[in-house]
Design a protein around this motif. Structure first.
Motif, PDB file in Angstrom:
ATOM      1  N   LEU A  18       0.876  -0.892  -0.226  1.00 23.11           N
ATOM      2  CA  LEU A  18       0.154  -0.381   0.154  1.00 23.11           C
ATOM      3  C   LEU A  18       0.936   1.398   0.464  1.00 23.11           C
ATOM      4  O   LEU A  18       0.741   2.185  -0.604  1.00 23.11           O
ATOM      5  CB  LEU A  18      -0.749   0.204   0.843  1.00 23.11           C
ATOM      6  CG  LEU A  18      -2.154  -1.156   1.426  1.00 23.11           C
ATOM      7  CD1 LEU A  18      -3.105  -1.020   2.336  1.00 23.11           C
ATOM      8  CD2 LEU A  18      -2.589  -0.233   0.321  1.00 23.11           C
ATOM      9  N   TRP A  57      -4.347   9.236   0.542  1.00 18.98           N
ATOM     10  CA  TRP A  57      -5.391   7.780   1.160  1.00 18.98           C
ATOM     11  C   TRP A  57      -7.108   8.694   0.755  1.00 18.98           C
ATOM     12  O   TRP A  57      -6.975   7.481   0.838  1.00 18.98           O
ATOM     13  CB  TRP A  57      -4.860   8.001   3.015  1.00 18.98           C
ATOM     14  CG  TRP A  57      -3.658   7.265   3.259  1.00 18.98           C
ATOM     15  CD1 TRP A  57      -2.629   7.597   3.904  1.00 18.98           C
ATOM     16  CD2 TRP A  57      -3.055   5.943   2.482  1.00 18.98           C
ATOM     17  NE1 TRP A  57      -1.680   7.544   4.411  1.00 18.98           N
ATOM     18  CE2 TRP A  57      -2.174   5.952   3.433  1.00 18.98           C
ATOM     19  CE3 TRP A  57      -4.095   5.320   1.854  1.00 18.98           C
ATOM     20  CZ2 TRP A  57      -1.324   4.401   3.090  1.00 18.98           C
ATOM     21  CZ3 TRP A  57      -3.195   3.672   2.306  1.00 18.98           C
ATOM     22  CH2 TRP A  57      -2.065   3.688   2.604  1.00 18.98           C
ATOM     23  N   LYS A  58      -7.021   9.512   1.513  1.00 18.11           N
ATOM     24  CA  LYS A  58      -7.894   9.939   0.563  1.00 18.11           C
ATOM     25  C   LYS A  58      -8.853   9.334  -0.872  1.00 18.11           C
ATOM     26  O   LYS A  58      -9.661   8.534  -0.886  1.00 18.11           O
ATOM     27  CB  LYS A  58      -9.293  11.967   0.780  1.00 18.11           C
ATOM     28  CG  LYS A  58     -10.338  11.750   0.867  1.00 18.11           C
ATOM     29  CD  LYS A  58     -10.979  13.170   0.174  1.00 18.11           C
ATOM     30  CE  LYS A  58     -12.427  13.059   0.387  1.00 18.11           C
ATOM     31  NZ  LYS A  58     -12.503  14.323  -0.659  1.00 18.11           N
ATOM     32  N   VAL A  60      -7.621   6.589  -2.167  1.00 16.00           N
ATOM     33  CA  VAL A  60      -7.112   4.655  -2.363  1.00 16.00           C
ATOM     34  C   VAL A  60      -8.889   4.766  -1.287  1.00 16.00           C
ATOM     35  O   VAL A  60      -9.618   3.467  -2.446  1.00 16.00           O
ATOM     36  CB  VAL A  60      -5.794   4.051  -1.408  1.00 16.00           C
ATOM     37  CG1 VAL A  60      -6.270   3.334  -1.002  1.00 16.00           C
ATOM     38  CG2 VAL A  60      -4.741   4.156  -1.961  1.00 16.00           C
ATOM     39  N   ASP A  61      -9.023   5.573  -0.407  1.00 15.25           N
ATOM     40  CA  ASP A  61     -10.517   5.606   0.199  1.00 15.25           C
ATOM     41  C   ASP A  61     -11.265   4.793  -0.884  1.00 15.25           C
ATOM     42  O   ASP A  61     -12.152   3.670  -0.841  1.00 15.25           O
ATOM     43  CB  ASP A  61     -10.339   6.168   1.022  1.00 15.25           C
ATOM     44  CG  ASP A  61     -12.018   5.658   2.181  1.00 15.25           C
ATOM     45  OD1 ASP A  61     -12.099   4.343   2.683  1.00 15.25           O
ATOM     46  OD2 ASP A  61     -12.385   5.913   2.503  1.00 15.25           O
ATOM     47  N   ALA A  62     -11.383   6.517  -1.023  1.00 14.24           N
ATOM     48  CA  ALA A  62     -12.402   5.869  -2.410  1.00 14.24           C
ATOM     49  C   ALA A  62     -12.732   5.243  -3.099  1.00 14.24           C
ATOM     50  O   ALA A  62     -13.771   3.993  -3.450  1.00 14.24           O
ATOM     51  CB  ALA A  62     -12.929   7.892  -3.203  1.00 14.24           C
ATOM     52  N   GLU A  63     -11.845   4.674  -3.552  1.00 14.25           N
ATOM     53  CA  GLU A  63     -11.002   3.657  -4.505  1.00 14.25           C
ATOM     54  C   GLU A  63     -11.563   2.488  -3.844  1.00 14.25           C
ATOM     55  O   GLU A  63     -11.797   0.895  -5.043  1.00 14.25           O
ATOM     56  CB  GLU A  63      -9.461   3.453  -5.772  1.00 14.25           C
ATOM     57  CG  GLU A  63      -9.438   4.986  -6.553  1.00 14.25           C
ATOM     58  CD  GLU A  63     -10.915   4.033  -7.676  1.00 14.25           C
ATOM     59  OE1 GLU A  63     -10.675   3.098  -8.101  1.00 14.25           O
ATOM     60  OE2 GLU A  63     -12.106   4.748  -7.729  1.00 14.25           O
ATOM     61  N   VAL A  64     -11.333   1.467  -3.201  1.00 16.70           N
ATOM     62  CA  VAL A  64     -11.013   0.597  -2.283  1.00 16.70           C
ATOM     63  C   VAL A  64     -12.478   0.631  -1.969  1.00 16.70           C
ATOM     64  O   VAL A  64     -13.063  -0.563  -2.165  1.00 16.70           O
ATOM     65  CB  VAL A  64     -10.386   0.924  -0.475  1.00 16.70           C
ATOM     66  CG1 VAL A  64     -10.939  -0.527   0.373  1.00 16.70           C
ATOM     67  CG2 VAL A  64      -9.149   0.376  -0.796  1.00 16.70           C
ATOM     68  N   LYS A  65     -13.632   1.547  -1.635  1.00 20.23           N
ATOM     69  CA  LYS A  65     -14.793   1.753  -1.402  1.00 20.23           C
ATOM     70  C   LYS A  65     -15.646   0.701  -2.673  1.00 20.23           C
ATOM     71  O   LYS A  65     -16.112   0.381  -2.649  1.00 20.23           O
ATOM     72  CB  LYS A  65     -15.248   2.630  -1.333  1.00 20.23           C
ATOM     73  CG  LYS A  65     -15.440   3.148   1.105  1.00 20.23           C
ATOM     74  CD  LYS A  65     -16.079   4.685   1.011  1.00 20.23           C
ATOM     75  CE  LYS A  65     -15.841   4.383   2.616  1.00 20.23           C
ATOM     76  NZ  LYS A  65     -15.692   6.068   2.867  1.00 20.23           N
ATOM     77  N   THR A  68     -14.993  -2.356  -3.262  1.00 18.24           N
ATOM     78  CA  THR A  68     -15.850  -3.181  -2.536  1.00 18.24           C
ATOM     79  C   THR A  68     -16.995  -3.473  -2.582  1.00 18.24           C
ATOM     80  O   THR A  68     -17.746  -4.824  -3.095  1.00 18.24           O
ATOM     81  CB  THR A  68     -15.240  -2.527  -0.669  1.00 18.24           C
ATOM     82  OG1 THR A  68     -14.263  -2.228  -0.442  1.00 18.24           O
ATOM     83  CG2 THR A  68     -16.341  -3.724   0.343  1.00 18.24           C
TER      84      THR A  68
END
Length: 179
Positions: A18, A57-58, A60-65, A68
């Motif tokens: 990561l 990280w924001k 990345v967080d949106a992409e992970v959501k 998911t």
């Protein structure tokens, strides 16, 4: 049910992967916001560097959501239930339904079920609505027509049959004599 926890070694490898993926993104964000070249990202004020890392990280967080939700939809398309999705994610079935409302396809409502009730010389048709509730329409022995009150649905076929039965009894043989 599969175990979704990871080992300490897997955690270390995940963290490394990561951070390796995050650094170019953080550098690009920092370069855009300051005008400094990517090579000079670390020359900025520490708070600005930390904020550019947070901004990355924001993203990345949106992409992970997003990914998911795609994974949940894929599992749902293969037949996973909200209960199974929730178990994997560590939330309730209702939580999974709220988190991924379109992940599990609901079967199309079956064709309306109907049945006929014959009592007291009259007939009534019981019909299951797409919502699952039941209604009825009937014709008594005296020729009177009736239906479920105000279009309200009964919870079960038996309840609809009971209401229709009362109507058929009231309009059965001898109904003219009772009027």
């Amino acid at each position: 049910m599969m175990e979704s926890g990871i080992t300490r070694e897997e955690q270390v490898e995940l963290d490394k992967a990561l951070y390796d993926a995050l650094n170019p993104l953080a550098s690009a964000i920092r370069a855009r916001t300051t005008g400094l070249s990517v090579d000079r990202m670390w020359d900025a004020e520490p708070v600005e560097v930390a904020l550019s890392v947070l901004a990355a990280w924001k993203v990345v967080d949106a992409e992970v959501k997003r990914l998911t939700a795609n994974a949940a939809a894929t599992a749902g398309s293969y037949g996973a239930s909200y209960e199974q999705l929730g178990a994997v994610w560590g939330i309730t079935r209702q939580g999974a339904r709220k988190k991924w409302p379109d992940a599990v396809s609901r079967p199309a409502p079956a064709a309306a079920r109907t049945s006929t009730l014959e009592l007291f010389g009259g007939t009534a048709e019981l019909v299951q609505r797409p919502s699952g509730g039941w209604s009825w329409t009937g014709r008594g022995a005296d020729g009177a027509s009736g239906a479920a009150d105000d279009g309200t649905a009964c919870a079960t076929a038996e309840e609809a049959a009971a209401h229709a039965g009362v109507f058929l009894k009231e309009h059965g043989p001898g109904a003219v004599d009772r009027q």
